[in-house]
Design a protein around this motif. Structure first.
Motif, PDB file in Angstrom:
ATOM      1  N   VAL A   1     -23.071  24.513 -27.434  1.00 49.45           N
ATOM      2  CA  VAL A   1     -22.605  23.496 -26.485  1.00 49.45           C
ATOM      3  C   VAL A   1     -22.646  24.039 -25.060  1.00 49.45           C
ATOM      4  O   VAL A   1     -22.964  23.311 -24.112  1.00 49.45           O
ATOM      5  CB  VAL A   1     -21.184  23.014 -26.868  1.00 49.45           C
ATOM      6  N   ALA A   2     -22.369  25.336 -24.887  1.00 49.62           N
ATOM      7  CA  ALA A   2     -22.463  25.956 -23.558  1.00 49.62           C
ATOM      8  C   ALA A   2     -23.907  25.953 -23.094  1.00 49.62           C
ATOM      9  O   ALA A   2     -24.195  25.687 -21.912  1.00 49.62           O
ATOM     10  CB  ALA A   2     -21.922  27.381 -23.605  1.00 49.62           C
ATOM     11  N   ALA A   3     -24.821  26.200 -24.018  1.00 48.77           N
ATOM     12  CA  ALA A   3     -26.244  26.187 -23.684  1.00 48.77           C
ATOM     13  C   ALA A   3     -26.692  24.780 -23.267  1.00 48.77           C
ATOM     14  O   ALA A   3     -27.548  24.628 -22.388  1.00 48.77           O
ATOM     15  CB  ALA A   3     -27.062  26.677 -24.879  1.00 48.77           C
ATOM     16  N   ALA A   4     -26.101  23.756 -23.906  1.00 46.43           N
ATOM     17  CA  ALA A   4     -26.456  22.367 -23.570  1.00 46.43           C
ATOM     18  C   ALA A   4     -26.032  22.038 -22.137  1.00 46.43           C
ATOM     19  O   ALA A   4     -26.791  21.422 -21.376  1.00 46.43           O
ATOM     20  CB  ALA A   4     -25.797  21.416 -24.550  1.00 46.43           C
ATOM     21  N   PHE A   5     -24.830  22.474 -21.757  1.00 44.41           N
ATOM     22  CA  PHE A   5     -24.375  22.249 -20.378  1.00 44.41           C
ATOM     23  C   PHE A   5     -25.260  23.010 -19.390  1.00 44.41           C
ATOM     24  O   PHE A   5     -25.631  22.486 -18.325  1.00 44.41           O
ATOM     25  CB  PHE A   5     -22.921  22.699 -20.215  1.00 44.41           C
ATOM     26  N   GLN A   6     -25.616  24.248 -19.755  1.00 41.05           N
ATOM     27  CA  GLN A   6     -26.442  25.070 -18.879  1.00 41.05           C
ATOM     28  C   GLN A   6     -27.837  24.490 -18.721  1.00 41.05           C
ATOM     29  O   GLN A   6     -28.409  24.498 -17.617  1.00 41.05           O
ATOM     30  CB  GLN A   6     -26.521  26.490 -19.451  1.00 41.05           C
ATOM     31  N   LYS A   7     -28.392  23.939 -19.805  1.00 37.72           N
ATOM     32  CA  LYS A   7     -29.722  23.337 -19.766  1.00 37.72           C
ATOM     33  C   LYS A   7     -29.765  22.160 -18.799  1.00 37.72           C
ATOM     34  O   LYS A   7     -30.774  21.929 -18.116  1.00 37.72           O
ATOM     35  CB  LYS A   7     -30.121  22.889 -21.170  1.00 37.72           C
ATOM     36  N   LEU A   8     -28.666  21.427 -18.737  1.00 41.24           N
ATOM     37  CA  LEU A   8     -28.579  20.275 -17.848  1.00 41.24           C
ATOM     38  C   LEU A   8     -28.196  20.673 -16.416  1.00 41.24           C
ATOM     39  O   LEU A   8     -28.197  19.837 -15.514  1.00 41.24           O
ATOM     40  CB  LEU A   8     -27.543  19.273 -18.386  1.00 41.24           C
ATOM     41  N   GLY A   9     -27.869  21.951 -16.233  1.00 42.71           N
ATOM     42  CA  GLY A   9     -27.496  22.425 -14.904  1.00 42.71           C
ATOM     43  C   GLY A   9     -26.112  21.976 -14.480  1.00 42.71           C
ATOM     44  O   GLY A   9     -25.856  21.773 -13.288  1.00 42.71           O
ATOM     45  N   ILE A  10     -25.219  21.839 -15.455  1.00 37.17           N
ATOM     46  CA  ILE A  10     -23.863  21.361 -15.160  1.00 37.17           C
ATOM     47  C   ILE A  10     -22.889  22.527 -15.137  1.00 37.17           C
ATOM     48  O   ILE A  10     -22.718  23.233 -16.147  1.00 37.17           O
ATOM     49  CB  ILE A  10     -23.412  20.323 -16.205  1.00 37.17           C
ATOM     50  N   GLU A  11     -22.260  22.747 -14.004  1.00 33.38           N
ATOM     51  CA  GLU A  11     -21.234  23.767 -13.863  1.00 33.38           C
ATOM     52  C   GLU A  11     -19.902  23.183 -14.317  1.00 33.38           C
ATOM     53  O   GLU A  11     -19.518  22.081 -13.904  1.00 33.38           O
ATOM     54  CB  GLU A  11     -21.126  24.238 -12.411  1.00 33.38           C
ATOM     55  N   LEU A  12     -19.175  23.924 -15.122  1.00 38.39           N
ATOM     56  CA  LEU A  12     -17.912  23.439 -15.673  1.00 38.39           C
ATOM     57  C   LEU A  12     -16.701  23.840 -14.849  1.00 38.39           C
ATOM     58  O   LEU A  12     -15.586  23.366 -15.106  1.00 38.39           O
ATOM     59  CB  LEU A  12     -17.752  23.942 -17.103  1.00 38.39           C
ATOM     60  N   THR A  13     -16.896  24.694 -13.867  1.00 37.30           N
ATOM     61  CA  THR A  13     -15.765  25.151 -13.053  1.00 37.30           C
ATOM     62  C   THR A  13     -15.983  24.823 -11.581  1.00 37.30           C
ATOM     63  O   THR A  13     -17.119  24.669 -11.108  1.00 37.30           O
ATOM     64  CB  THR A  13     -15.554  26.677 -13.195  1.00 37.30           C
ATOM     65  N   ASN A  14     -14.865  24.714 -10.859  1.00 36.40           N
ATOM     66  CA  ASN A  14     -14.908  24.507  -9.419  1.00 36.40           C
ATOM     67  C   ASN A  14     -15.126  25.838  -8.708  1.00 36.40           C
ATOM     68  O   ASN A  14     -15.165  26.899  -9.346  1.00 36.40           O
ATOM     69  CB  ASN A  14     -13.591  23.875  -8.945  1.00 36.40           C
ATOM     70  N   ALA A  15     -15.229  25.803  -7.396  1.00 36.02           N
ATOM     71  CA  ALA A  15     -15.454  27.022  -6.616  1.00 36.02           C
ATOM     72  C   ALA A  15     -14.320  28.022  -6.783  1.00 36.02           C
ATOM     73  O   ALA A  15     -14.532  29.245  -6.717  1.00 36.02           O
ATOM     74  CB  ALA A  15     -15.634  26.669  -5.142  1.00 36.02           C
ATOM     75  N   ASP A  16     -13.088  27.500  -7.024  1.00 37.27           N
ATOM     76  CA  ASP A  16     -11.943  28.401  -7.175  1.00 37.27           C
ATOM     77  C   ASP A  16     -11.770  28.897  -8.613  1.00 37.27           C
ATOM     78  O   ASP A  16     -10.802  29.590  -8.919  1.00 37.27           O
ATOM     79  CB  ASP A  16     -10.658  27.714  -6.710  1.00 37.27           C
ATOM     80  N   GLY A  17     -12.711  28.534  -9.491  1.00 32.58           N
ATOM     81  CA  GLY A  17     -12.644  29.012 -10.869  1.00 32.58           C
ATOM     82  C   GLY A  17     -11.913  28.081 -11.823  1.00 32.58           C
ATOM     83  O   GLY A  17     -11.922  28.307 -13.037  1.00 32.58           O
TER      84      GLY A  17
END
Length: 221
Positions: A123-139
């Motif tokens: 599932v992490a790879a799926a988010f990465q493939k789509l170029g979706i960051e799951l965190t904000n700039a502050d983490g």
């Protein structure tokens, strides 16, 4: 006074008395009919007022119940009630049921948490493939609504087919396929419909939901 005059007076008095009695009876009859009509009118007015109050009461109760249901659903999914009610408005316009929306958003939140905890998972790879960051700039973790809006751009750019359906189900669970119509419009359409929800008064706040106090059991000694 002659007997002829006296007789004429008696006749006139008799006629006047008869006319008076007849007029009195007519007046009484008219008053009776007026009273009946007034009573009927008052009863009709009272019935209409009661019906109006009953309808208003049902409307108010319906709004309170809807706010309560929305509040409970928001707590289960783990997103603010305001965000959920906006998404519900979009889902309604897209032909997606509230249950499907709730299940999909809940699964998305779980997958976001799992992807952050296990960066090497599928599932992490799926988010990465789509170029979706799951965190904000502050983490801090982004909200599921933000991710859903970004996902809509990705889905809008993809052709409909097995690959899109599989990806939707991977990120949104079993509700993913049913949520594709909601996502296919892209983020601009999604944000516009969310803004409409505010404009049309379709957004619930936590203050609108009734406060449920837990029942107390008093033991008797």
């Amino acid at each position: 006074m002659t007997s002829a005059v006296i007789g004429a007076l008696r006749v006139n008095l008799g006629l006047d008395s008869a006319a008076f009695q007849d007029g009195l009876k007519k007046a009484q009859s008219g008053l009776s009919r007026f009273g009946s009509m007034a009573k009927t009118g008052l009863m009709a007015g009272a019935a209409a007022a009661a019906a109006g109050l009953a309808a208003f009461g049902v409307s108010v109760k319906g709004a309170i119940d809807a706010a309560d249901d929305m509040s409970k659903m928001a707590q289960k999914i783990g997103i603010p009630i305001e965000e959920l009610s906006r998404l519900k408005y979009v889902a309604d316009l897209s032909g997606v049921s509230m249950q499907t929306l709730a299940t999909g958003v809940r699964k998305l939140s779980v997958n976001m948490t799992d992807a952050l905890a296990k960066p090497t998972s599928e599932v992490a790879a799926a988010f990465q493939k789509l170029g979706i960051e799951l965190t904000n700039a502050d983490g801090s973790m982004r909200s599921s609504q933000d991710i859903l809006v970004q996902l809509s751009d990705k889905f809008a750019a993809m052709p409909d087919g097995a690959e899109k359906t599989a990806l939707a189900m991977k990120l949104l669970g079993k509700s993913g396929a049913e949520m594709i119509p909601l996502l296919n419009g892209g983020s601009e359409a999604l944000r516009q419909m969310m803004a409409e929800a505010d404009s049309f008064g379709q957004v619930f706040t936590k203050e609108m939901a009734p406060t449920r106090r837990p029942s107390m059991t008093i033991s008797r000694g």
